[in-house]
Design an enzyme around this catalytic site. Structure first.
Site, mmCIF file in Angstrom:
data_model
loop_
_atom_site.group_PDB
_atom_site.id
_atom_site.type_symbol
_atom_site.label_atom_id
_atom_site.label_comp_id
_atom_site.label_asym_id
_atom_site.label_seq_id
_atom_site.Cartn_x
_atom_site.Cartn_y
_atom_site.Cartn_z
ATOM 1 N N LYS A 140 0.892 -1.165 0.000
ATOM 2 C CA LYS A 140 0.000 0.000 0.000
ATOM 3 C C LYS A 140 0.929 1.213 0.000
ATOM 4 C CE LYS A 140 -2.694 3.344 1.658
ATOM 5 N NZ LYS A 140 -1.604 4.334 1.741
ATOM 6 N N GLU A 176 1.042 7.964 0.593
ATOM 7 C CA GLU A 176 0.581 9.114 -0.197
ATOM 8 C C GLU A 176 1.688 10.127 -0.472
ATOM 9 O OE1 GLU A 176 -2.618 11.558 0.857
ATOM 10 O OE2 GLU A 176 -4.148 10.128 0.239
ATOM 11 N N GLY A 207 4.996 3.420 10.943
ATOM 12 C CA GLY A 207 4.300 4.709 10.961
ATOM 13 C C GLY A 207 3.873 5.064 12.362
ATOM 14 N N SER A 208 2.676 5.664 12.471
ATOM 15 C CA SER A 208 2.232 6.193 13.760
ATOM 16 C C SER A 208 1.667 5.089 14.655
ATOM 17 C CB SER A 208 1.140 7.244 13.533
ATOM 18 O OG SER A 208 0.006 6.626 12.965
ATOM 19 N N GLY A 265 -2.055 4.618 13.714
ATOM 20 C CA GLY A 265 -2.259 3.821 12.496
ATOM 21 C C GLY A 265 -1.934 2.352 12.732
ATOM 22 N N GLY A 266 -0.793 2.097 13.357
ATOM 23 C CA GLY A 266 -0.360 0.717 13.580
ATOM 24 C C GLY A 266 -1.327 -0.037 14.473
ATOM 25 N N GLU A 318 5.800 -1.264 13.442
ATOM 26 C CA GLU A 318 6.844 -0.501 14.136
ATOM 27 C C GLU A 318 6.314 0.914 14.260
ATOM 28 O OE1 GLU A 318 9.727 2.209 13.971
ATOM 29 O OE2 GLU A 318 10.710 0.921 12.479
ATOM 30 N N CYS A 354 12.598 7.119 13.597
ATOM 31 C CA CYS A 354 11.975 6.405 14.716
ATOM 32 C C CYS A 354 12.979 6.223 15.849
ATOM 33 C CB CYS A 354 11.418 5.067 14.253
ATOM 34 S SG CYS A 354 12.560 4.164 13.224
ATOM 35 N N GLU A 393 6.042 10.586 22.162
ATOM 36 C CA GLU A 393 6.908 11.006 21.056
ATOM 37 C C GLU A 393 6.420 12.319 20.425
ATOM 38 O OE1 GLU A 393 6.571 8.513 17.537
ATOM 39 O OE2 GLU A 393 8.665 8.854 17.022
HETATM 40 P P1 NAP Z 1 0.656 6.964 9.505
HETATM 41 O O1 NAP Z 1 -0.294 8.085 9.568
HETATM 42 O O2 NAP Z 1 0.564 5.965 10.571
HETATM 43 O O3 NAP Z 1 0.440 6.252 8.076
HETATM 44 C C1 NAP Z 1 1.239 5.176 7.622
HETATM 45 C C2 NAP Z 1 0.473 4.395 6.565
HETATM 46 O O4 NAP Z 1 -0.618 3.700 7.176
HETATM 47 C C3 NAP Z 1 -0.164 5.263 5.484
HETATM 48 O O5 NAP Z 1 -0.128 4.535 4.274
HETATM 49 C C4 NAP Z 1 -1.577 5.429 5.959
HETATM 50 O O6 NAP Z 1 -2.503 5.633 4.917
HETATM 51 C C5 NAP Z 1 -1.849 4.098 6.612
HETATM 52 N N1 NAP Z 1 -2.806 4.186 7.717
HETATM 53 C C6 NAP Z 1 -2.659 4.890 8.862
HETATM 54 N N2 NAP Z 1 -3.732 4.703 9.665
HETATM 55 C C7 NAP Z 1 -4.554 3.849 9.009
HETATM 56 C C8 NAP Z 1 -5.816 3.274 9.318
HETATM 57 N N3 NAP Z 1 -6.450 3.542 10.461
HETATM 58 N N4 NAP Z 1 -6.379 2.460 8.405
HETATM 59 C C9 NAP Z 1 -5.746 2.187 7.243
HETATM 60 N N5 NAP Z 1 -4.559 2.708 6.888
HETATM 61 C C10 NAP Z 1 -3.966 3.530 7.764
HETATM 62 O O7 NAP Z 1 2.155 7.445 9.479
HETATM 63 P P2 NAP Z 1 2.912 8.541 8.587
HETATM 64 O O8 NAP Z 1 1.992 9.126 7.558
HETATM 65 O O9 NAP Z 1 4.103 7.899 8.118
HETATM 66 O O10 NAP Z 1 3.325 9.675 9.624
HETATM 67 C C11 NAP Z 1 2.443 10.195 10.577
HETATM 68 C C12 NAP Z 1 3.050 10.113 11.961
HETATM 69 O O11 NAP Z 1 3.542 8.800 12.207
HETATM 70 C C13 NAP Z 1 4.262 10.994 12.178
HETATM 71 O O12 NAP Z 1 3.908 12.311 12.508
HETATM 72 C C14 NAP Z 1 4.983 10.275 13.282
HETATM 73 O O13 NAP Z 1 4.467 10.653 14.530
HETATM 74 C C15 NAP Z 1 4.698 8.829 13.053
HETATM 75 N N6 NAP Z 1 5.790 8.097 12.361
HETATM 76 C C16 NAP Z 1 6.523 7.196 13.049
HETATM 77 C C17 NAP Z 1 7.530 6.497 12.407
HETATM 78 C C18 NAP Z 1 8.332 5.455 13.097
HETATM 79 O O14 NAP Z 1 9.303 5.015 12.538
HETATM 80 N N7 NAP Z 1 7.967 4.998 14.262
HETATM 81 C C19 NAP Z 1 7.809 6.700 11.085
HETATM 82 C C20 NAP Z 1 7.044 7.614 10.400
HETATM 83 C C21 NAP Z 1 6.033 8.293 11.051
HETATM 84 P P3 NAP Z 1 -2.638 7.059 4.157
HETATM 85 O O15 NAP Z 1 -1.456 7.139 3.217
HETATM 86 O O16 NAP Z 1 -3.929 6.948 3.434
HETATM 87 O O17 NAP Z 1 -2.613 8.108 5.211
#
Ligand code: NAP
Length: 530
Positions: free
Chosen positions: A184, A187, A241-242, A245-246, A265, A302, A395
């Protein structure tokens, strides 16, 4: 780019969706070339059905052929040359040197997994030979090994457009295990994803891999990801990611009629402890190392050190002064996308307004909002206030750190004990000083996947021994890593063959050991026949 705006379903490009997405340059927010079709439910189903059919053949592909495929992917990525580098820079705002380095890491990672599967011992073959005359009952012949779990859905990370993305560690380790992958796309990197997907498609076709071994879909909001996780042919999920989301995807997978593992993660604040002896002797060096690590990549790692624990001792004011100078020497950088920039500024400002929190430094010079530039900052709080306010433990993704000033070693130990699970912890001490803090080291060890001595957490080596994963909420399964070769274990499950005829056994388990791999034979590691 027109062809590459489509979804990749196995070897076929597809564009059934009515809506299109545009990629945006974080530096100035201009739309970039290319229109990217969102994927429909029919396309999701087709990608997963193809992945399932591909798995029936791909799980049996031998290690040498899988290795050739992984190496071909790396070669095709390199063959994209500057077209790839330029597109990643445009979509991420990251500088050329970082992107070139990340491409090297991505290709190196693919080649490392190629070596692993070519050598073959990763399957952990364990053999207990039969003892037919054992009393009171005969002992059967039992042979166990790891085998591919099935199609894997990969959610790519915003902060590593190559190394944790379409051909990143999750994809490389799943393909190495023998699992087809459906990505997936994030964006923020639609064009990057399209270029890499095209490279993997070519490598798959040239290497004669089954159609469906790899697909990449653009999202339609969260729906696409949710459909992928819920699809009955999906057998595991990898996510970076977040926490929100995770956890949402983990819960969704657990609610399926057939629950599946989600290797997510998520967040980590990566505590750093400076022991007083070290800090007094190395004030400047410690400040430089910390500021460099917090501000590296505009803090979007991260492994960014978001919390620093120190004792409120006589040398502390000098350290804070040196840290201010080091922070002032780092110019604001562009963040990855508007959402991450907005979140960073909002959460940082919220924390700095807390009564218990002292703002030690915030960039006061120019920072161009239209370029999503982040104002780096650090603050401090007492150990007592830190322990009493769990939201200070969370974080803040970006160039920010919170210094926790502890009154004595016991308060420091209590503050560290109050932390939740983390990817890493670091402790800095003089020779001999560390030996006096083994209790504290034990507490840190219980919280993390990687414990670092006299070093910063940023910079994750891709190697056999790496552990990039820690107790929740750092990850959803601390038994596994998402970096390093043991990441392959996430996508393999053990199967045991009892009294199976030799000609039916997989090569890894045959009596002659035709692959010459390391096996545990009757309790001892060996390459012998048996
Ligand atoms: P994210 O918002 O968690 O999104 C990551 C992926 O998962 C995207 O493809 C997103 O889709 C998808 N997603 C998220 N929530 C979902 C849900 N409820 N149902 C289905 N798909 C979902 O992370 P991000 O965009 O990379 O960054 C946002 C925040 O994540 C940052 O501000 C930071 O706090 C954290 N982050 C942490 C790490 C780490 O390594 N731990 C790395 C990057 C970011 P869409 O593309 O449609 O949004």
């Amino acid at each position: 780019m027109a062809e590459l705006g489509k979804n990749l379903i196995g070897l076929e490009w597809s564009s059934q969706g009515k809506a299109v997405l545009k990629a945006v340059n974080p530096k100035g927010l201009a739309e970039l070339e290319g229109e990217f079709y969102t994927s429909t439910e029919t396309e999701v189903n087709r990608a997963m059905e193809k992945a399932h059919n591909a798995w029936l053949a791909y799980r049996k592909v031998d290690g040498k052929s899988k290795a050739a495929f992984l190496r071909a992917i790396a070669d095709e990525i390199e063959a994209l040359g500057d077209t790839l580098i330029e597109r990643v820079m445009q979509e991420s705002g990251l500088p050329q040197a970082r992107i070139t380095g990340e491409r090297g890491r991505t290709c190196g990672q693919l080649r490392l997994f190629a070596q692993l599967v070519e050598e073959g011992s990763w399957t952990e073959a364990i053999i207990d030979t039969a003892v037919p005359d054992r009393q009171p009952a005969p002992k059967p012949d039992i042979r166990r090994m790891l085998t591919a779990i099935g199609p894997v859905v990969v959610f790519t990370a915003s902060n590593f457009p190559l190394a944790f993305s379409t051909a990143g560690g999750d994809t490389a380790s799943a393909l190495a295990a023998g699992c087809p992958v459906v990505v997936k796309a994030h964006e923020s990197h639609l064009g990057t994803n399209a270029l890499i997907a095209g490279a993997i498609r070519k490598a798959a076709a040239d290497a004669g891999m089954p159609d469906g071994v790899f697909s990449a879909l653009n999202g339609e909001g969260y729906r696409t990801g949710q459909l992928l996780v819920e699809h009955p042919q999906t057998k595991a999920v990898a996510f970076t990611g977040s926490l929100r989301g995770g956890k949402a995807l983990f819960d969704l997978a657990a609610k399926r009629p057939e629950p599946i593992p989600v290797f997510a993660e998520m967040g980590s604040v990566n505590p750093v402890v400076f022991l007083p002896g070290y800090l007094s002797q190395n004030t400047e060096k410690a400040a430089q190392a910390l500021a460099g690590s917090v501000n590296l990549g505009v803090g979007q790692f991260c492994t960014n050190p978001g919390l620093v624990f120190v004792l409120d001792h006589i040398g502390l004011p000098d350290f804070l002064a040196a840290l201010k100078t080091a922070f002032a020497g780092s110019a604001p950088g562009t963040m990855l996308n508007p959402g991450i920039h907005r979140n960073f500024e909002f959460r940082k400002m919220g924390l700095l307004k807390e009564t218990a929190v002292v703002t030690e430094f915030e960039w006061a010079g120019d920072a161009d909002e239209t370029q999503l530039q982040a104002r780096q900052a650090f603050a401090s709080v007492t150990g007592q206030d830190f322990i009493q306010n769990p939201h200070l433990h969370e974080e803040i993704f970006g160039p920010f750190t919170l210094v926790v000033r502890c009154a004595d070693p016991q308060e420091l130990a209590n503050a560290v004990t109050a932390l939740s699970g983390q990817l890493t912890a670091s402790i800095w001490g003089e020779t001999g000083e560390l030996n006096g803090h083994t209790g504290l080291i034990d507490v840190l060890q219980s919280k993390v996947g990687r414990l670092i001595f006299n070093g910063m957490p940023t910079g994750v080596e891709v190697c056999h021994a790496m552990q990039h994963g820690g107790p929740y909420p750092a990850t959803t399964d601390s038994r596994f890593t998402s970096v390093g070769t043991t990441a392959v274990k996430r996508f393999a499950r053990p199967v045991a063959y009892q009294d199976c005829p030799d000609e039916i056994l997989p090569a890894e388990l045959k009596k002659d050991n035709p692959l010459g791999i390391w096996r545990t034979l009757d309790g001892a590691l060996s390459k012998n026949k048996g």
